[in-house]
Design a protein around this motif. Structure first.
Motif, PDB file in Angstrom:
ATOM      1  N   GLU A   1       4.111  -0.546  -6.019  1.00 40.13           N
ATOM      2  CA  GLU A   1       3.424   0.627  -6.184  1.00 40.13           C
ATOM      3  C   GLU A   1       2.724   0.553  -7.567  1.00 40.13           C
ATOM      4  O   GLU A   1       1.366   0.915  -8.042  1.00 40.13           O
ATOM      5  N   ARG A   2       3.648   0.398  -8.575  1.00 43.02           N
ATOM      6  CA  ARG A   2       3.162   0.497  -9.870  1.00 43.02           C
ATOM      7  C   ARG A   2       2.289  -0.678 -10.232  1.00 43.02           C
ATOM      8  O   ARG A   2       1.324  -0.387 -11.071  1.00 43.02           O
TER       9      ARG A   2
ATOM     10  N   LYS B   1       9.406  -9.980  -0.167  1.00 42.64           N
ATOM     11  CA  LYS B   1      10.509  -9.556   0.598  1.00 42.64           C
ATOM     12  C   LYS B   1      11.618  -9.230  -0.373  1.00 42.64           C
ATOM     13  O   LYS B   1      11.920 -10.163  -1.090  1.00 42.64           O
ATOM     14  N   GLY B   2      12.135  -8.126  -0.613  1.00 43.57           N
ATOM     15  CA  GLY B   2      13.251  -7.949  -1.576  1.00 43.57           C
ATOM     16  C   GLY B   2      12.905  -7.299  -2.574  1.00 43.57           C
ATOM     17  O   GLY B   2      13.690  -6.731  -3.525  1.00 43.57           O
ATOM     18  N   VAL B   3      11.386  -7.145  -2.923  1.00 43.81           N
ATOM     19  CA  VAL B   3      11.070  -6.479  -4.149  1.00 43.81           C
ATOM     20  C   VAL B   3      10.839  -4.966  -3.730  1.00 43.81           C
ATOM     21  O   VAL B   3      10.484  -4.744  -2.678  1.00 43.81           O
TER      22      VAL B   3
ATOM     23  N   LYS C   1      -1.795  -0.253 -11.554  1.00 41.38           N
ATOM     24  CA  LYS C   1      -2.040  -0.732 -12.930  1.00 41.38           C
ATOM     25  C   LYS C   1      -3.329  -1.485 -12.212  1.00 41.38           C
ATOM     26  O   LYS C   1      -4.395  -1.825 -13.109  1.00 41.38           O
ATOM     27  N   GLU C   2      -3.342  -2.443 -11.391  1.00 42.57           N
ATOM     28  CA  GLU C   2      -4.480  -3.255 -10.895  1.00 42.57           C
ATOM     29  C   GLU C   2      -5.683  -2.520 -10.733  1.00 42.57           C
ATOM     30  O   GLU C   2      -6.762  -2.961 -11.016  1.00 42.57           O
TER      31      GLU C   2
ATOM     32  N   THR D   1      -5.516   0.057  -1.192  1.00 41.75           N
ATOM     33  CA  THR D   1      -4.273   0.532  -1.325  1.00 41.75           C
ATOM     34  C   THR D   1      -3.855   0.190  -2.730  1.00 41.75           C
ATOM     35  O   THR D   1      -3.388  -0.926  -3.287  1.00 41.75           O
ATOM     36  N   PRO D   2      -3.726   1.400  -3.609  1.00 43.37           N
ATOM     37  CA  PRO D   2      -4.004   2.666  -3.419  1.00 43.37           C
ATOM     38  C   PRO D   2      -5.425   2.828  -3.464  1.00 43.37           C
ATOM     39  O   PRO D   2      -6.266   2.148  -3.900  1.00 43.37           O
ATOM     40  N   PRO D   3      -6.074   3.740  -2.922  1.00 44.06           N
ATOM     41  CA  PRO D   3      -7.249   4.090  -2.518  1.00 44.06           C
ATOM     42  C   PRO D   3      -8.100   4.471  -4.105  1.00 44.06           C
ATOM     43  O   PRO D   3      -7.367   5.308  -4.690  1.00 44.06           O
TER      44      PRO D   3
END
Length: 520
Positions: free
Chosen positions: A398-399, A390-392, A403-404, A289-291
């Motif tokens: 996703e960004r 939690k809270g982020v 990037k990772e 995630t993401p593929p």
């Protein structure tokens, strides 16, 4: 009549009868009624307690009018009540249809919920069965890639390397027997491979070799082959192996399996194993995630989270089996097969034996239950975010994940030259700090390459050859030419350092250059 007229009938009794929903016309009709008073004015302006007969007759006429108006009011009230009573009957059908629709949707939602729960239970049961069937792998097999001193790349699992070694030994034995014009049987190959590897070699391993490299050998079941052993008869079927060779590999008119061809087959077998691991790696990248998607021709190493040693074993291919020969197992079959070859006395004895065998009931045999060891460590993929995050915001996560993924994809497609350059770049900050201290201690404007390399090697945390240190110093002069410069004088190379440059600024420049190199 006077008693009736003296009571307040006109406005006090009629107004409460009219409900607030009566039409404005009805209200106007009621308000037009003339109020009556118990006192009547005389001609001289004095009040009279007892009215005259003419006055009573005059008063009876408004009373009749009031009665007619009261009847009209009652009729209007009845007409006003009819639509109000008919409205519920009109809405009843609509309400019933909506209620029926709601019940249908509720039943459909319940059915879908039950189906989802059944599917979840089935997946959970299958996962538990797979966990129970999993056998714990020894640590030297699970983490053997971490103990290797080779640079990271497309390494193979331990079981795949063992299979490649089995193929090498098998190909060597087959080539030796084939070049001597001997019939290559599985018994001969098994003995030779086990002597070379000191490991068990079974037909299952031959099936795995066939699955990886199906065009390597031809497999047959043949009999009447000399065995030179007591436990195997000459008339029994044996598995024979013959290498597949081309017309160009003939020597003196007959095919020969030469050493060059052995090397080619070995490399082809290893490449097929790498392709198998690439297929599992592609499935792993698609499940992230993401593929991610990395072309096979650009892949130079596996994903850091891809556990190579957990790749499943190669599925064995089907080998030729010996033909099924009819075997006589019961006395009745023997009697029906050889009835004509027996004497009557022997035939009668066999018939009695068959009857006694049929009358006996088979005794149930208790088979011991086999216990299966379950693995203590099982990897469960959790797609939900942990409680720490939690809270982020989801967009920020996703960004970060994108990037990772981009960074890991760049690392997997990096060639060995870039990897070596990045490794040298990571050592430059410490080498630059040591080199500056060397120049300060020597109190010289320039040093020869040999002296500088020896001084830096003496202070560096790990042992390094002079040639390797010279490469690092040349790379340092290439990255920051305004701080370190190399000057060739005759047959020597001299290093000159600019002491006016701040060391902290220099380290920041090196770190920035390192990040730019990693993005490429």
């Amino acid at each position: 009549v006077q008693g009736k007229l003296s009571s307040p009938v006109v406005r006090g009794d009629l107004e409460p009868v009219t409900p607030p929903s009566i039409d404005k016309k009805v209200k106007n009709l009621v308000n037009q009624s003339t109020p009556l008073s118990p006192s009547v004015n005389t001609e001289n302006g004095l009040e009279a307690d007892c009215p005259s007969p003419e006055g009573e007759i005059a008063l009876l006429q408004p009373l009749s009018e009031l009665k007619s108006q009261l009847l009209q009011v009652q009729e209007l009230m009845a007409t006003a009540k009819r639509p109000a009573a008919a409205a519920p009957s009109l809405n009843t059908a609509n309400l019933k249809s909506r209620l029926l629709r709601a019940r249908e949707l509720e039943s459909k939602a319940q059915r879908r919920k039950a189906e989802r729960e059944a599917e979840a239970e089935e997946e959970k049961r299958q996962r538990e069965e797979q966990t129970e069937q999993r056998v714990p792998t020894p640590a030297y097999l699970r983490f053997h890639t971490l103990a290797e001193d080779v640079p990271p790349g497309l390494t193979l699992p331990y079981k795949y390397k063992v299979l490649a070694e089995m193929f090498r030994c098998m190909d060597t034995i087959v080539a030796m027997l084939f070049n001597r014009l001997e019939t290559v049987t599985f018994a001969k190959v098994k003995q030779g491979v086990q002597d070379m590897m000191r490991k068990q070699f079974e037909e299952r391993n031959v099936g795995q070799i066939k699955s990886v490299f199906p065009t390597a050998y031809r497999y047959r079941q043949e009999k009447n082959i000399p065995t030179f052993s007591d436990h195997l008869k000459r008339s029994a079927y044996q598995l024979t192996v013959e290498p597949v060779l081309g017309e160009e590999e003939k020597v003196d008119g007959r095919p020969q399996l030469l050493a060059t061809r052995l090397l080619e087959r070995r490399h082809l077998f290893s490449w097929n194993l790498v392709n198998l691991v690439k297929q599992h790696h592609k499935v792993f990248l698609a499940s992230l995630t993401p593929p991610m998607h990395v072309p096979d021709d650009k892949l130079t190493r596996w994903h850091p989270r891809f556990n190579v040693d957990e790749v499943p074993e190669v599925t064995p291919a089907d080998l030729p089996q010996p033909p099924q020969v009819e075997k006589l197992t019961t006395a009745q079959e023997v009697l029906s097969k050889a009835r004509s070859m027996m004497t009557p006395k022997m035939e009668k004895a066999l018939a009695n034996l068959a009857l006694r065998t049929a009358e006996k009931e088979p005794e149930p045999s208790d088979t011991p239950k086999s216990t299966e060891a379950t693995s203590s460590s099982c990897s469960n993929t959790n797609t939900s975010s942990p409680r720490i995050l939690k809270g982020v915001s989801q967009s920020l996560l996703e960004r970060i994940r994108a990037k990772e993924a981009q960074k890991v994809q760049a690392m997997m497609t990096r060639n060995p030259q870039q990897e070596e350059r990045l490794l040298m770049m990571s050592r430059l900050p410490e080498i630059a700090r040591i080199l500056r201290n060397v120049f300060v201690a020597e109190k010289k404007p320039a040093l020869t390459m040999e002296v500088a390399c020896n001084r830096v090697i003496a202070s560096y945390r790990t042992m390094m050859a002079i040639g390797e240190m010279e490469k690092h110093l040349r790379l340092l002069s290439e990255v920051v030419p305004d701080w370190l410069s190399i000057h060739p004088v005759r047959k020597e190379f001299y290093l000159k350092l600019n002491k006016n440059v701040d060391l902290n600024i220099l380290l920041e420049r090196l770190a920035k250059q390192m990040k730019e190199e990693e993005r490429v």
